[in-house]
Enzyme design. Structure first.
Site, PDB file in Angstrom:
ATOM      1  N   HIS A  45       0.691  -1.291   0.002  1.00 57.69           N
ATOM      2  CA  HIS A  45      -0.020   0.139  -0.106  1.00 57.69           C
ATOM      3  C   HIS A  45       0.961   1.341   0.028  1.00 57.69           C
ATOM      4  CE1 HIS A  45      -3.682  -2.560   0.681  1.00 57.69           C
ATOM      5  NE2 HIS A  45      -3.223  -2.852   1.445  1.00 57.69           N
ATOM      6  N   GLU A 149      -6.205 -14.082   4.899  1.00 54.40           N
ATOM      7  CA  GLU A 149      -7.226 -12.805   4.966  1.00 54.40           C
ATOM      8  C   GLU A 149      -8.303 -12.813   4.265  1.00 54.40           C
ATOM      9  OE1 GLU A 149      -4.635  -9.387   4.380  1.00 54.40           O
ATOM     10  OE2 GLU A 149      -3.750 -10.115   2.594  1.00 54.40           O
ATOM     11  N   ASP A 175      -8.796  -7.098   5.744  1.00 54.88           N
ATOM     12  CA  ASP A 175      -9.237  -7.843   4.733  1.00 54.88           C
ATOM     13  C   ASP A 175     -10.009  -8.841   5.164  1.00 54.88           C
ATOM     14  OD1 ASP A 175      -8.335  -6.323   2.407  1.00 54.88           O
ATOM     15  OD2 ASP A 175      -6.253  -6.826   2.843  1.00 54.88           O
TER      16      ASP A 175
HETATM   17  C1  3PY Z   1      -5.023  -6.647   6.927  1.00 50.64           C
HETATM   18  O1  3PY Z   1      -5.537  -6.261   8.076  1.00 50.64           O
HETATM   19  O2  3PY Z   1      -5.683  -6.884   6.096  1.00 50.64           O
HETATM   20  C2  3PY Z   1      -3.502  -6.543   6.860  1.00 50.64           C
HETATM   21  O3  3PY Z   1      -3.173  -6.971   5.721  1.00 50.64           O
HETATM   22  C3  3PY Z   1      -2.851  -6.185   8.015  1.00 50.64           C
HETATM   23  O4  3PY Z   1      -1.954  -5.279   7.471  1.00 50.64           O
HETATM   24 MG    MG Z   2      -4.589  -7.143   4.198  1.00 53.79          MG
END
Ligand code: 3PY
Ligand code: MG
Length: 254
Positions: A45, A149, A175
């Site tokens: 990011h 995630e 995510d």
């Molecule tokens: C998330 O919370 O999606 C992450 O990738 C943590 O940095």
């Molecule tokens: Mg993430």
């Protein structure tokens, strides 16, 4: 090229670090002087050029911080981060065994993987290190972390973490909650909390260390108490809460 965080993991010890998505070698030095164990340079990011990445990594080395790069996941980004000197690679959105195998192929030299070798790069000290010494040290010391995630990754957790070469599973609570459909409630939603608690148990059964984000100092402690081996704050959250505190103090004094 000893990797202090990887050693700690092997010894069952815990590490605390920070995600940094802003280019600032000075801030990296501050984190090192403050006593953090590792730095995750967020190239998923953040706005980093390859040169920026290298300077962030160089600053981390100056203060004995382990520099890990969270890559934007395309295979060439792994090679580039490793050639700048990253001692760990953190890969988002690893959803199944094939994704995990692709990560290992990019990080490890043959026979386990297919990483391309070049001894003129920074991590090989521009040619001072070469051959089996360099190749084996890199394979041994570089930390390989995959993000869990999405519901698909949760469903495939055991097959992902059992791929040889994967050192740690990192929960991405933001995510994960979004992909589970809890866009508004986020990671606070009880279903997300339940999934994370189950992942903790499953990680323990698989004997794989778990990493997670901590929103603030209290949750750093909570995560460590819950058995999370690798806990990371996000530098912008830490800074913004410090800024809000100052502003609130000012308002109260008006
Ligand atoms: C998330 O919370 O999606 C992450 O990738 C943590 O940095
Ligand atoms: Mg993430």
């Amino acid at each position: 090229m000893k990797n202090r965080v990887k050693e700690k993991l092997k010894n069952g010890e815990k590490s605390v670090g920070a995600f940094v998505g802003i280019y600032s070698p000075e801030m990296v030095e501050m984190l090192g002087h403050a006593g953090f164990d590792f730095l995750v340079i967020d190239d998923e990011h953040g706005a980093f050029s390859p040169r920026d990445l290298e300077n962030m990594i160089r600053a981390a080395e100056c203060v004995d911080l382990v520099p890990i790069v969270r890559v934007a996941y395309d295979p060439s980004s792994i090679q580039k981060a490793l050639d700048r000197g990253a001692k760990g690679i953190q890969v988002p959105m690893v959803n199944n065994r094939e994704d995990a195998e692709r990560v290992v192929q990019r990080v490890k030299f043959p026979p386990l993987g297919q990483r391309g070798a070049n001894y003129t790069t920074r991590p090989a000290r521009y040619g001072k290190d070469h051959g089996i010494g360099f190749l084996d040290a890199a394979d041994d010391q570089i930390l390989v972390i995959v993000h869990i995630e999405t519901p698909e990754a949760v469903a495939n957790f055991e097959e992902i973490v059992s791929v040889p070469g994967i050192d740690m599973a990192f929960i991405g609570p933001t995510d994960l909650s979004i992909s589970m459909g809890y866009k508004e409630e986020g990671a606070r939603h009880p279903e997300v909390q339940k999934t994370i608690a189950q992942l903790r148990e499953r990680a323990q059964q698989q004997n794989i260390p778990l990493g997670n984000i901590a929103a603030n100092p209290a949750s750093v402690r909570q995560e460590l108490e819950n058995g999370t081996a690798f806990v990371a704050v996000v530098i912008t959250s830490v800074m913004m809460s410090a800024f809000y505190e100052v502003v609130e103090a000012g308002i109260r004094n008006d």
